[in-house]
Enzyme design. Sequence first.
Site, PDB file in Angstrom:
ATOM      1  CG  HIS A  11      -5.877  -2.088   0.102  1.00  0.00           C
ATOM      2  ND1 HIS A  11      -5.053  -1.908  -0.983  1.00  0.00           N
ATOM      3  CD2 HIS A  11      -5.363  -1.314   1.092  1.00  0.00           C
ATOM      4  CE1 HIS A  11      -4.097  -1.056  -0.680  1.00  0.00           C
ATOM      5  NE2 HIS A  11      -4.254  -0.690   0.580  1.00  0.00           N
ATOM      6  CB  SER A  62      -0.965  -0.032   1.187  1.00  0.00           C
ATOM      7  OG  SER A  62      -1.969   0.942   1.041  1.00  0.00           O
ATOM      8  CG  ASP A 114      -6.724  -2.835  -3.585  1.00  0.00           C
ATOM      9  OD1 ASP A 114      -7.348  -1.931  -3.005  1.00  0.00           O
ATOM     10  OD2 ASP A 114      -5.487  -2.856  -3.687  1.00  0.00           O
TER      11      ASP A 114
END
Length: 326
Positions: free
Chosen positions: A300, A172, A268
């Site tokens: 995610h 991320s 995601d």
Amino acid sequence: MCDIQDISPAGSTEPDVAHNFSPLVIIYKDGRAERLVGNEIVPTSVDPESNVLSKDVVYSQEENLSSRLFLPNNINPNKKLPLLIYYHGGGFCVETPFSPTYHSYVNMLVAESQTIAISVDYRRTPEHPIPILYDDSWTAIKWAAFHVNGDGPEEWLNSHADFNRVFFAGDSAGANIAHHMAMRYSEEKLFGVNLVGNILMNPFFWGEESIGNEVNEQVMTREQIKKIWHLASPTTSGCDDPLINPIMDPKLLNLGGTKVLVIVAEKDFLRDRGWLYYEALKNNGWGGRVEIMEVKEEGHVFHLSNPACENAVAMLRKIVSFIHEE
């Protein structure tokens, strides 16, 4: 990074709340940040399951910044290990290498990949806006480079790190950082440090115009991502800033390293940005090899909350293969 909700100021019952990005962080009008996740600290140890050792070391005395080092136990003392430099996620504003989530995941990654890892603690937004966290992350790499000749301050790195096989990785927001560290490496090459590859898990990239399935995302979700970015980088030019949209970077094809692994998840909201990044490197003349793995039916950073599930295990296997394949 995870789903966030900005319910302020109109939706807040607290008049001093500027932004409520639950479940990540609440920002108060006086500048305080109340972090809602990632605050717990796990002590270093010899992990009973993986037999991986860990310890914390200071990489910046000036800013009192540390990293957590991970080393497989009972290794061949005459055999050097690939060096993995890992950047945690959390929307640039929460989590640390010392939290249960990241201690556990990097510990498992080291056990499976037989690498020595530096899990980097960087200063977080909003108290320390971008580019501070990029500068901290680069400082950690330069600190690691002090050990190239085997006479640095940390014996684990002197004895066990193979600086000819260096990898950056992150998830991320940490994947965003790992990308920018590879870009910086291409401009400020470090003596004796050979960056082989970059591993980007569900990278936090974005852009002003919606692409792919983003047009089907709720307007609220798209606005939340923009707000998190503007919170992290208050002087940004917007979501086409190359710091959040690397496709807009004219120097993208100078990316350091010889190979890249991009991992996206089917459900995601950042999925299509990872694909766009992969396609830009693959089709526009970058000199290295780029691979992509899409994990079906997952959201995610699912691998952090459910690392033992079948898809997370398959993802880990792919990362290990990527590190060790020639």
